[in-house]
Motif scaffolding. Structure first.
Motif, mmCIF file in Angstrom:
data_model
loop_
_atom_site.group_PDB
_atom_site.id
_atom_site.type_symbol
_atom_site.label_atom_id
_atom_site.label_comp_id
_atom_site.label_asym_id
_atom_site.label_seq_id
_atom_site.Cartn_x
_atom_site.Cartn_y
_atom_site.Cartn_z
ATOM 1 N N SER A 17 0.831 -1.206 0.000
ATOM 2 C CA SER A 17 0.000 0.000 0.000
ATOM 3 C C SER A 17 0.863 1.252 0.000
ATOM 4 C CB SER A 17 -0.900 0.042 1.246
ATOM 5 O OG SER A 17 -1.782 -1.042 1.292
ATOM 6 N N ARG A 19 0.101 5.742 0.297
ATOM 7 C CA ARG A 19 -0.864 6.829 0.429
ATOM 8 C C ARG A 19 -0.242 8.080 -0.175
ATOM 9 N NH1 ARG A 19 -5.432 7.339 3.566
ATOM 10 N NH2 ARG A 19 -6.168 9.488 3.935
ATOM 11 N N TYR A 59 -14.248 6.561 -9.589
ATOM 12 C CA TYR A 59 -13.033 5.762 -9.718
ATOM 13 C C TYR A 59 -12.997 5.096 -11.080
ATOM 14 C CZ TYR A 59 -12.774 6.178 -4.631
ATOM 15 O OH TYR A 59 -12.702 6.663 -3.343
ATOM 16 N N VAL A 63 -9.196 0.566 -10.637
ATOM 17 C CA VAL A 63 -8.778 0.823 -9.260
ATOM 18 C C VAL A 63 -9.940 0.788 -8.286
ATOM 19 C CG1 VAL A 63 -6.884 2.251 -10.119
ATOM 20 C CG2 VAL A 63 -9.001 3.348 -9.332
ATOM 21 N N PHE A 67 -8.475 1.422 -4.241
ATOM 22 C CA PHE A 67 -8.081 2.822 -4.114
ATOM 23 C C PHE A 67 -9.215 3.620 -3.489
ATOM 24 C CE2 PHE A 67 -4.634 3.341 -7.648
ATOM 25 C CZ PHE A 67 -4.043 2.158 -7.239
ATOM 26 N N THR A 68 -8.853 4.584 -2.635
ATOM 27 C CA THR A 68 -9.832 5.460 -2.011
ATOM 28 C C THR A 68 -9.321 6.889 -2.027
ATOM 29 O OG1 THR A 68 -10.529 3.692 -0.505
ATOM 30 C CG2 THR A 68 -11.170 5.934 0.065
ATOM 31 N N LEU A 80 -4.888 9.960 -1.818
ATOM 32 C CA LEU A 80 -5.265 8.764 -2.559
ATOM 33 C C LEU A 80 -4.635 7.579 -1.838
ATOM 34 C CD1 LEU A 80 -6.698 7.666 -5.122
ATOM 35 C CD2 LEU A 80 -4.444 7.696 -6.214
ATOM 36 N N GLN A 81 -5.460 6.806 -1.165
ATOM 37 C CA GLN A 81 -5.000 5.592 -0.504
ATOM 38 C C GLN A 81 -5.037 4.453 -1.511
ATOM 39 O OE1 GLN A 81 -3.836 5.026 2.706
ATOM 40 N NE2 GLN A 81 -3.397 2.961 1.969
ATOM 41 N N MET A 82 -3.897 3.807 -1.713
ATOM 42 C CA MET A 82 -3.791 2.756 -2.714
ATOM 43 C C MET A 82 -3.409 1.462 -2.015
ATOM 44 S SD MET A 82 -1.846 4.862 -5.761
ATOM 45 C CE MET A 82 -0.307 4.922 -4.871
ATOM 46 N N LEU A 85 -1.639 -3.050 -4.295
ATOM 47 C CA LEU A 85 -1.000 -2.531 -5.501
ATOM 48 C C LEU A 85 -0.465 -3.640 -6.386
ATOM 49 C CD1 LEU A 85 0.686 0.563 -3.897
ATOM 50 C CD2 LEU A 85 -0.838 0.629 -5.870
ATOM 51 N N ASP A 89 0.121 -0.848 -11.720
ATOM 52 C CA ASP A 89 -0.169 0.460 -11.133
ATOM 53 C C ASP A 89 1.046 1.386 -11.174
ATOM 54 O OD1 ASP A 89 -2.068 -1.274 -8.662
ATOM 55 O OD2 ASP A 89 -2.862 -0.099 -10.329
ATOM 56 N N TYR A 93 1.966 9.630 -10.750
ATOM 57 C CA TYR A 93 0.625 10.019 -10.343
ATOM 58 C C TYR A 93 0.564 11.530 -10.158
ATOM 59 C CZ TYR A 93 -0.784 5.202 -9.652
ATOM 60 O OH TYR A 93 -1.125 3.880 -9.857
#
Length: 123
Positions: A17, A19, A59, A63, A67-68, A80-82, A85, A89, A93
């Motif tokens: 993850s 962020r 979204y 994702v 993703f949030t 953007l919390q990912m 992964l 990806d 970004y």
């Protein structure tokens, strides 16, 4: 002058993850849609996620789920919390601010852009 600065990118293993955060100056983000886009090497830029003023979030299908996107209006930031992964990806970004409180997924809908942050996901 509006400036957007992304941070939080880096190298992570698949399944990990990251962020990302986007800090703005010169514009109050609470009045505008905010978006995240990415561009992988040799590919065109693509929409990732957006957050509209009144709470709606959009979204890309690729994702949706892991993703949030979230806002902190007090800090004038959007994150953007990912999670989960994948190597696909991997990209630079970018965050961007829209021209109004809502924005469609097109890059042309966005007015100001950050310089980008690299995300690399190793397999």
């Amino acid at each position: 002058q509006v400036q957007l600065v992304e941070s939080g990118g880096g190298l992570v293993q698949a399944g990990g993850s990251l962020r990302l955060s986007c800090a703005a100056s010169g514009r109050t983000l609470s009045s505008y849609a905010m978006g995240w886009f990415r561009q992988a090497p040799g590919k065109e830029g693509e929409f990732v996620a957006s957050s509209w003023v009144h709470g709606y979030k959009d979204y890309a299908d690729a994702v949706k789920g892991p993703f949030t996107v979230s806002r902190d209006n007090a800090q004038n930031t959007v994150d953007l919390q990912m999670n989960s992964l994948k190597p696909e990806d991997t990209a630079v970004y970018y965050c961007a601010t829209g021209r109004r409180g809502w924005s469609l997924e097109s890059q042309g809908e966005y007015e100001y852009w950050g310089q980008g942050t690299q995300v690399t996901v190793s397999s």
